[in-house]
Design an enzyme around this catalytic site. Structure first.
Site, PDB file in Angstrom:
ATOM      1  N   SER A 144       0.846  -1.192   0.000  1.00  0.00           N
ATOM      2  CA  SER A 144       0.000   0.000   0.000  1.00  0.00           C
ATOM      3  C   SER A 144       0.881   1.241   0.000  1.00  0.00           C
ATOM      4  CB  SER A 144      -0.881  -0.004   1.252  1.00  0.00           C
ATOM      5  OG  SER A 144      -1.522   1.235   1.467  1.00  0.00           O
ATOM      6  N   TYR A 157      -3.395  -0.583  10.271  1.00  0.00           N
ATOM      7  CA  TYR A 157      -3.256  -0.856   8.842  1.00  0.00           C
ATOM      8  C   TYR A 157      -1.863  -0.446   8.356  1.00  0.00           C
ATOM      9  CZ  TYR A 157      -4.336  -0.643   3.818  1.00  0.00           C
ATOM     10  OH  TYR A 157      -4.340  -0.826   2.445  1.00  0.00           O
TER      11      TYR A 157
END
Length: 252
Positions: A144, A157
């Site tokens: 990500s 996250y």
């Protein structure tokens, strides 16, 4: 000659979280490139993807698995390592918990780490073993932009995505000499369920869109080319790399 470099004919790819969004797009892209598929993820979530893969003329197997249960993940991965000849492993499944760090409870933290990181490691540990023994294989992790940044209110996250980038490099160092390439794709801002809260906030939507040089959010299909490249012979000398697909965000 060039087409053959990117062909996945005769290969089997296992994709986690293939029921929707990025996972579905990657699974279908690999199938169109010639791969048979094993789809692993939440119960009853991948039937539509499986039907489309089958319609493309590829063999497809659906495996229901709760990725938040480490014991179940290890047992299922060990079984699949004996039942399937997995040439390409795509670790895509992931969740996001949007809350301030002070509000994160131990159970919340553990849940995100189990789904995003621990399941990825234990699946890879089991399924890459036969690849190393054979002397060939591909592991593709979905990282990500939060592998490089901290983000806002996504501490758990961000922690997992930073870890995935590091794990990609660590496993590559171990297995590159055995013919197994381990790489990652780092999507930018993609139109998925995970980013829906951002797109529903007019201020965040405009702030993010204005910063993307391409002038738009990505679609899941924008990641397919990168996945096929990393899954195919075209990337035989590419390993330990985190390939950013973000419309220019990180270059800004």
């Amino acid at each position: 000659m060039t087409a053959a470099l990117f062909s996945l004919d005769g290969k089997t790819a296992l994709v986690t979280g293939a029921g929707r969004g990025i996972g579905r797009a990657l699974a279908l892209g690999l199938a169109r490139a010639g791969a048979d598929l094993v789809l692993l993820g939440r119960p009853h979530s991948q039937k539509a993807t499986a039907a489309t893969v089958s319609a493309l003329g590829r063999r497809v197997r659906v495996v229901d698995l709760d990725l938040s249960d480490p014991a179940q993940v290890r047992a299922t991965a060990a079984r699949l390592a004996t039942e399937e000849h997995v040439d390409v492993l795509v670790n895509n499944a992931g969740i996001i918990d949007r809350r301030r760090a002070a509000e994160i409870r131990p159970a919340d933290w553990s849940h995100v780490l189990d789904v995003n990181l621990n399941s990825l490691f234990f699946l890879t540990q089991q399924l890459a073993g036969p690849m190393v023994s054979r002397g060939s294989g591909k592991v593709i992790n979905v990282a990500s932009l939060m592998s490089f940044q901290g983000g806002l209110n996504v501490a758990s996250y961000a922690a997992t995505k930073h870890a995935i980038a590091g794990l990609t490099r660590a496993l590559s160092n171990e297995w590159a000499g055995h013919g197994v390439q381990v790489n990652a794709i780092a999507p930018g801002y993609i139109v998925t369920d995970n980013t829906q809260p951002l797109r529903e906030d007019p201020n965040r939507l405009h702030a993010i869109t204005d910063r993307i040089p391409a002038g738009r959010w990505g679609e899941p299909d924008d990641l397919v080319g990168a996945a096929v490249f990393l899954a195919s012979g075209a990337s035989a000398y590419v390993t330990g790399h985190v390939l950013v697909v973000d419309g220019g965000w990180t270059a800004r």
